[in-house]
Design an enzyme around this catalytic site. Structure first.
Site, PDB file in Angstrom:
ATOM      1  N   GLU A 255       0.817  -1.207   0.000  1.00 49.52           N
ATOM      2  CA  GLU A 255       0.000   0.000   0.000  1.00 49.52           C
ATOM      3  C   GLU A 255       0.861   1.273   0.000  1.00 49.52           C
ATOM      4  O   GLU A 255       1.746   1.436   0.837  1.00 49.52           O
ATOM      5  CB  GLU A 255      -0.929  -0.016   1.230  1.00 49.52           C
ATOM      6  CG  GLU A 255      -1.816   1.211   1.383  1.00 49.52           C
ATOM      7  CD  GLU A 255      -2.706   1.469   0.179  1.00 49.52           C
ATOM      8  OE1 GLU A 255      -3.317   0.518  -0.335  1.00 49.52           O
ATOM      9  OE2 GLU A 255      -2.766   2.630  -0.265  1.00 49.52           O
ATOM     10  N   THR A 299      -5.665   1.490  -5.624  1.00 44.92           N
ATOM     11  CA  THR A 299      -5.318   0.077  -5.436  1.00 44.92           C
ATOM     12  C   THR A 299      -6.022  -0.793  -6.474  1.00 44.92           C
ATOM     13  O   THR A 299      -5.422  -1.703  -7.055  1.00 44.92           O
ATOM     14  CB  THR A 299      -5.760  -0.427  -4.048  1.00 44.92           C
ATOM     15  OG1 THR A 299      -5.230   0.426  -3.061  1.00 44.92           O
ATOM     16  CG2 THR A 299      -5.259  -1.843  -3.797  1.00 44.92           C
ATOM     17  N   HIS A 414      -1.606   3.343   4.743  1.00 49.64           N
ATOM     18  CA  HIS A 414      -2.625   4.060   3.964  1.00 49.64           C
ATOM     19  C   HIS A 414      -2.853   5.432   4.588  1.00 49.64           C
ATOM     20  O   HIS A 414      -2.815   5.582   5.805  1.00 49.64           O
ATOM     21  CB  HIS A 414      -3.929   3.254   3.966  1.00 49.64           C
ATOM     22  CG  HIS A 414      -4.914   3.705   2.925  1.00 49.64           C
ATOM     23  ND1 HIS A 414      -5.603   4.887   3.005  1.00 49.64           N
ATOM     24  CD2 HIS A 414      -5.295   3.116   1.763  1.00 49.64           C
ATOM     25  CE1 HIS A 414      -6.374   5.010   1.940  1.00 49.64           C
ATOM     26  NE2 HIS A 414      -6.209   3.954   1.174  1.00 49.64           N
ATOM     27  N   ASP A 473       1.615  -0.097  -4.852  1.00 50.53           N
ATOM     28  CA  ASP A 473       0.410  -0.015  -5.685  1.00 50.53           C
ATOM     29  C   ASP A 473       0.236   1.342  -6.366  1.00 50.53           C
ATOM     30  O   ASP A 473      -0.230   1.436  -7.497  1.00 50.53           O
ATOM     31  CB  ASP A 473      -0.855  -0.452  -4.917  1.00 50.53           C
ATOM     32  CG  ASP A 473      -1.203   0.431  -3.725  1.00 50.53           C
ATOM     33  OD1 ASP A 473      -0.378   1.275  -3.324  1.00 50.53           O
ATOM     34  OD2 ASP A 473      -2.311   0.249  -3.169  1.00 50.53           O
ATOM     35  N   HIS A 474       0.613   2.418  -5.673  1.00 50.63           N
ATOM     36  CA  HIS A 474       0.458   3.773  -6.235  1.00 50.63           C
ATOM     37  C   HIS A 474       1.161   4.737  -5.300  1.00 50.63           C
ATOM     38  O   HIS A 474       1.676   4.335  -4.266  1.00 50.63           O
ATOM     39  CB  HIS A 474      -1.021   4.151  -6.398  1.00 50.63           C
ATOM     40  CG  HIS A 474      -1.826   3.896  -5.147  1.00 50.63           C
ATOM     41  ND1 HIS A 474      -1.753   4.707  -4.036  1.00 50.63           N
ATOM     42  CD2 HIS A 474      -2.666   2.893  -4.820  1.00 50.63           C
ATOM     43  CE1 HIS A 474      -2.532   4.225  -3.082  1.00 50.63           C
ATOM     44  NE2 HIS A 474      -3.091   3.107  -3.523  1.00 50.63           N
TER      45      HIS A 474
END
Ligand code: GP9
Ligand code: MN
Length: 632
Positions: A255, A299, A414, A473-474
């Site tokens: 994440e 995600t 997150h 993921d990003h």
């Protein structure tokens, strides 16, 4: 009735237009981070709500009775305020503007939990200030003439004026940003140029167009896409193909993990000690020039890209908008080859529409939050903490038939990056951004969790016979924190060139016992994972409709296309409509970037065509044949 004429006839209408206009412009400047570069852009920004407001409020002129007219004006102001405020709240979180499909993701908003609280506050009442004033005015100001009707020619002139302002606005926008409405990759540009309200109308138009696209598609479009994919296919590396056939496959989505923290420290403290050790490990390929390619679907976009080797969409999350399409996912291929395919993620099953789209992706089992025991103190931020998540997941793996394919999605790192005190292992950073300051701590926690995961796999005897692929993921730190990022990276400012390169996320392909570990500098992206992984496991993809290329193939090109049209190669960076020399960061002639811009447009276009037309329903991936005029 004496007081009637003390007020100009249409004062409520005029007041409403003015109030909402001023409020909107204030909100533009205070609640969104839009880069305004010159006086003309300011001018466009300021005038862009006018045409819409003139028309929306002006429809009140068709009402004969003043009560109806006034009620219409009040309700309109309320609806517009809700739309604007919805955008503000959404922007705080996603750093982006709402698009229609996302609005239907109510199951997501219900789950925001701690994040929602971090997003909304009492001063947000300001966003409704025009509604309040209009309501007060209606209550306390003298009543307008009950019989008042507007002369037809004046009403006509009013709407001609509104249309003229709209045309002026569009004309100026077109000179500022050519092809704005034809290339709608970037929502910020749209809002900046045509205004937030017009943008929503435009979005509705685009969305209806895309539902029509599916209905109209008949598979003939696939011929061109198929020719392109076949012509650009990268041959697998003969030495690597099938080298790890039959092993379990574990793919871990890390994440919000960006590459800038790897092998870097923060005020003298190591942020990712375990991952750093993997970058030098004899069994790990570490890709340090690998990028996320996600859009608004975050995600879920990364999952989509990894499973399908296609891009997500420029608008909305493809998981939601096209969850019912036909796909030929990596999970489907593995399932056909005897794998038990599953996803492990301790969140509500409906988040990002996963429960639905996983069926389309042929994922056999979803271990959602109900498959985990989240004990006292084992949840933070968005849900279960990574360490117990990994521990219980390994337990599940011991009970799975082998070989298995488990895709695991971590959660602790997150936004807003909170931790319980007992999980904090390093200090906060010291910048003006609390988000960035805390980010290092949650990244450090995730690093620890991965270490625990590896130990558990070894302990349970699952390690040696598996391949473990891990990728960010990003981004975790959006451009809203550029000032703090510049401070951390010791730069004067973050330029569009820097921002593009900051989208690098780490990729680790860890193959126990391979003894071939190395740092790989190939420019690459998430779209390349599907062919890379399937080839390592000896699964042929030569008939698959994929846009990525095997990272170990000699034919793999040094290029990565972002969802918003940016491109990075080993030579150039194309971002914010400018071309940069990759090595120096100097702006260079745009002509140098032209070929990569063109291939980006082509590939994004083909990917969109496949998704919007649901074209894979016309494709037989076993034979590579197109199924035309099908009944599907
Ligand atoms: C939600 C998790 C986070 O289940 O995957 O989603 P994100 O907000 O990063 O897209
Ligand atoms: Mn994520």
């Amino acid at each position: 009735m004496n007081s009637i004429n003390k007020w100009p006839k249409h004062s409520i209408l005029a007041f409403a237009i003015l109030a909402t206009w001023i409020k909107t412009v204030i909100v533009y400047q205070t609640s969104f981070d839009m880069k305004i570069e010159n006086g003309m852009q300011y001018f466009i920004l300021w005038i862009n709500p006018i045409s819409f407001l003139l028309i929306a409020y002006g429809l009140s002129l068709f009402f004969k009775k003043s009560t109806a007219r006034n009620r219409y004006i009040l309700i309109t102001s309320l609806i517009l305020s809700i739309v604007l405020y919805g955008n503000v709240a959404f922007y705080r979180f996603y750093n982006d503007f709402i698009t229609l499909p996302v609005l239907f993701q109510t199951s997501n908003f219900g789950d925001l939990g701690t994040s929602a609280l971090a997003i909304i506050n009492v001063w947000d009442i300001f966003y409704f200030i025009d509604v309040i004033f209009i309501a007060l005015l209606l209550k306390f100001a003298p009543k307008l003439n009950e019989q008042l009707t507007i002369r037809k020619d004046i009403r006509h002139a009013y709407f001609v004026l509104a249309a003229a302002i709209l045309l002026l606005n569009l004309g100026l926008a077109e000179t500022e940003r050519p092809q704005l409405l034809t290339r709608s990759f970037d929502r910020e540009l749209l809002v900046k140029n045509i205004g937030t309200y017009n943008y929503h109308l435009y979005d509705v138009y685009i969305q209806s167009k895309s539902s029509a696209q599916r209905a109209l598609a008949d598979g003939s479009e696939l011929v061109e896409v198929n020719n392109y994919v076949r012509a650009n296919q990268a041959e697998p590396n003969a030495e690597m193909f099938g080298k790890y056939e039959g092993r379990n496959l574990i793919v871990v989505s890390l994440e919000s993990l960006q590459n800038f923290v790897i092998n870097n420290d923060m005020n003298g403290q190591e942020v990712t000690p375990f991952l750093n050790s993997l970058t030098k490990d004899k069994d790990t390929y570490y890709f340090n020039n690998f990028y996320h390619q996600t859009g608004l679907g975050k995600t879920s976009d990364s999952e989509f890209i990894v499973e399908n080797s296609l891009f997500g969409l420029g608008r909305g999350a493809v998981f939601f908008t096209h969850g019912g399409n036909t796909y030929n996912s990596m999970a489907e291929r593995l399932g056909e080859n005897g794998y038990f395919t599953n996803v492990m993620h301790p969140n509500n099953k409906s988040f990002w529409n996963r429960d639905m789209i996983y069926q389309s992706l042929n994922i056999q089992k979803y271990y959602d939050v109900n498959s985990y025991e989240v004990g006292e103190g084992e949840a933070v931020n968005w849900g279960m903490k990574d360490i117990p998540f990994f521990q219980q997941s390994v337990q599940h793996m011991t009970e799975m038939p082998q070989p298995f394919y488990s895709r695991m999605i971590t959660l602790t790192n997150h936004y807003p990056f909170y931790l319980d005190p007992e999980d904090i292992m390093i200090d906060e950073y010291t910048s003006n951004s609390g988000t960035l300051n805390r980010y290092f701590q949650t990244v450090r926690y995730m690093d620890e969790a991965i270490k625990v995961f590896f130990e558990d796999l070894k302990e349970k005897g699952l390690y040696d016979n598996s391949i473990i692929v891990m990728y960010g993921d990003h981004y975790g730190i959006s451009e809203n924190h550029n000032k703090a990022m510049a401070m951390y990276l010791d730069k004067e400012a973050i330029t569009p060139y820097d921002s593009a390169l900051l989208q690098s996320v780490p990729l680790f392909i860890h193959v126990p016992g391979s003894n071939d570990g190395q740092v790989m500098e190939e420019v690459s992206g998430q779209i390349d994972l599907r062919p890379t992984i399937l080839h390592l496991l000896g699964i042929d993809t030569s008939k698959d409709m994929q846009l990525g290329a095997d990272l170990f193939s000699e034919d793999h090109e040094d290029v990565v296309i972002f969802r918003d049209g940016r491109v990075i190669t080993d030579k150039v960076v194309y971002a914010s409509d400018a071309c940069y020399d990759r090595a120096t960061g100097e702006q260079i002639d745009i002509a140098v970037c032209e070929p990569v811009i063109e291939s980006a447009t082509t590939e994004l276009g083909y990917s969109d065509a496949i998704i919007n037309g649901d074209l894979l329903r016309f494709y037989d991936s076993a034979t590579g044949n197109l199924i035309q005029n099908s009944m599907k």
